[in-house]
Design an enzyme around this catalytic site. Structure first.
Site, PDB file in Angstrom:
ATOM      1  N   GLY B 137       0.809  -1.216   0.000  1.00 24.14           N
ATOM      2  CA  GLY B 137       0.000   0.000   0.000  1.00 24.14           C
ATOM      3  C   GLY B 137       0.839   1.260   0.000  1.00 24.14           C
ATOM      4  CE  LYS B 207      -0.234  -7.046  -0.575  1.00 26.79           C
ATOM      5  NZ  LYS B 207      -1.012  -6.825   0.656  1.00 26.79           N
TER       6      LYS B 207
END
Lengths: 189, 317
Positions: B137, B207
């Site tokens: 993020g 990720k």
């Protein structure tokens, strides 16, 4: 509940308080003179220590210009303090010799049907195949829930054998249908 | 310099990019959801687009593909992450690069599952591909790695899934069981109705696969299948109790190292850098010459992820 309750109170190997010899690592600094190494080893054997290996880094020097030596030895737990004392009395510079420095310590948590999967056998096989010593065992189960029970194992492992130990624990857990929560070795500071 | 953005994906991230682009001096000239698109060369009015979506369930009159015919500089790909061939996201990127436009991805699929394909397309295009928003993020993980230089970073590890972290940290703090906390997380909107992606470690693994691809710098290509992944469903409250008795706790930790990618619940000391609580994320970079770097922050959320997208856009200027 302790390990002994589950084991049927059988042996001293798993409760850590018996007289079974345990591996220890002592780090010494020696002055670069003939006979120093021999003089440093004598207090160990004189006091009931069994030498396992000596790592003599002759090429490297400590900041004080001494030679670092790592000694692996085995002795009953109650003899170790005496050995360290004897070394110091003999004028040997002992750099590290605390419980926390005796090789490495690994903690794992096993999750699942801990008791039904024969805990005693699990512990015995970890100790025998991983060259590790169980220092401490705790069990947790929550009554009135269907949550899985867990066991926390603290293992003393010879230096450099952590990966090997974890791999033994993993294989055993897989065989017995248990899950392992492994420690994160690095970077967790 | 003001850049013209075409945004694909009208979820929390795409919607926030539409809202915040003006604050960064950029214009969104095209915006599409899965069934429609709105195009305005002068720049779309965010509230008009949102109102239309709420009222009619579409963002505009045109088909989604009309976005590619708009006069834009940067494609923002914010459609949902898909595994395997990473479609339709991958084709969107392919089309923009073929037209020599830049691409900023929030969608993890193309970078996690088809990294080499993506880089090959980029090499033939005048455009470049950026994907800071796909990892952590708002946390500037990839730009930090880029500043340090990938060869100087030997490993990345950390917590990159807020849902799993919320569940584990709340189980530990309150002595509650998994099912109970999961239900609570769903009520709070922290966990989705189908939490599989998060609690089984897949989202975190994607990720860390991306991080592994970046750190390997083209030497080895990683995809989800190469990762060793274990989620948090098998961590009962009893395990957290035992960990706490000894000053530890359990977190879903991902690692991207020379040995590969691994995501699993791990024991870590309470109060250590990685033991973040709630939905907080953290990444720890191991550097060759400078020890460890810890970067933490909000790893998910519309405005947070849009911030990473718009930082990427600003890097293109």
């Amino acid at each position: 509940m302790s390990a002994q309750d589950l084991d049927g109170g059988s042996d001293a190997e798993t409760d850590g308080s018996g007289e079974m010899p345990k591996p220890h690592t002592i780090r010494l600094e020696l002055v670069d003179e003939p006979g120093q190494l021999l003089a440093a080893l004598k207090p160990i054997s004189d006091n009931g220590g069994n030498l396992l290996s000596i790592f003599h880094e002759r090429g490297s020097l400590t900041p004080r210009g001494h030679i670092p030596v790592e000694v692996d030895l085995e002795c009953p737990p109650d003899r170790f303090e005496r050995i360290v004392e004897a070394l110091r009395e003999a004028g040997v510079n002992v750099i590290r010799a605390g419980a926390e420095h005796f090789g490495e310590e690994v903690m794992v948590i096993l999750v699942g049907d801990i008791v039904d999967s024969d805990l005693s056998d699990t512990l015995h096989r970890i100790e025998s195949s991983a060259d590790a010593t169980l220092q401490d065992l705790s069990l947790s189960a929550r009554e009135g829930t269907d949550e899985a029970s867990s066991a926390r194992l603290r293992l003393a492992v010879r230096s450099g054998r952590v990966d090997e130990t974890l791999s033994v624990v993993r294989d055993l857990a897989a065989e017995k249908g248990l899950h392992v929560v492994e420690p994160l070795a690095e970077g967790s500071q | 310099m003001s850049l013209r953005l075409a945004v694909l994906g009208a979820g929390a991230v795409g919607g926030s990019v539409l809202d915040l682009a003006g604050d960064y001096g950029h214009d969104v000239v095209a915006f599409a959801d899965s069934s429609s698109s709105a195009v305005d060369p002068a720049g779309l009015d965010p509230s008009a687009v949102h109102d239309r979506k709420e009222r009619d369930g579409v963002v505009g009159e045109a088909a989604p593909e009309a976005v590619f015919d708009a006069d834009y500089d940067v494609l923002v790909e914010a459609t949902p992450t898909t595994l395997g061939d990473a479609e339709p996201g991958f084709s969107h990127v392919e089309r923009a690069l073929a037209d020599d436009r830049h691409v900023v991805l929030a969608n993890k699929g193309p970078v996690a599952e088809r990294y080499a394909d993506l880089r090959a397309l980029e090499a033939e295009s005048e455009g470049t591909v950026q994907f800071e928003a796909a990892v952590g993020g708002a946390i500037p993980v990839l730009s930090t790695i880029s500043d340090l230089g990938a060869p100087h970073v030997t490993a990345a590890r950390g917590v990159l899934n807020g849902t799993a972290n919320f569940i584990l940290s709340r189980m530990a703090a309150e002595g509650l069981d998994y099912e109970h906390v999961l239900a609570e997380a769903q009520d709070l909107g922290v966990a989705e109705a189908d939490p599989t992606f998060d609690v089984d470690g897949i989202d975190a693994a994607l990720k860390f696969v991306i991080l592994a691809n970046v750190l390997s710098d083209g030497e080895t290509e990683y995809a989800l299948d190469d990762a060793e992944v274990e989620g948090i469903r098998n961590v009962p409250g009893t395990a957290l109790d035992l960990a706490a008795e000894d000053g530890r706790t359990v977190r879903l930790i991902g690692e991207a190292t020379a040995d590969g990618v691994r995501v699993a619940p791990r024991l870590i000391p309470q109060g250590s850098a990685l033991s973040v609580t709630g939905t907080q994320n953290i990444v720890q970079l191991e550097t060759k010459h400078a020890g460890q770097l810890n970067i933490s922050g909000r790893g998910a959320g519309g405005p947070e992820t849009a911030t990473a997208v718009l930082s990427d856009v600003s890097r293109l200027e």
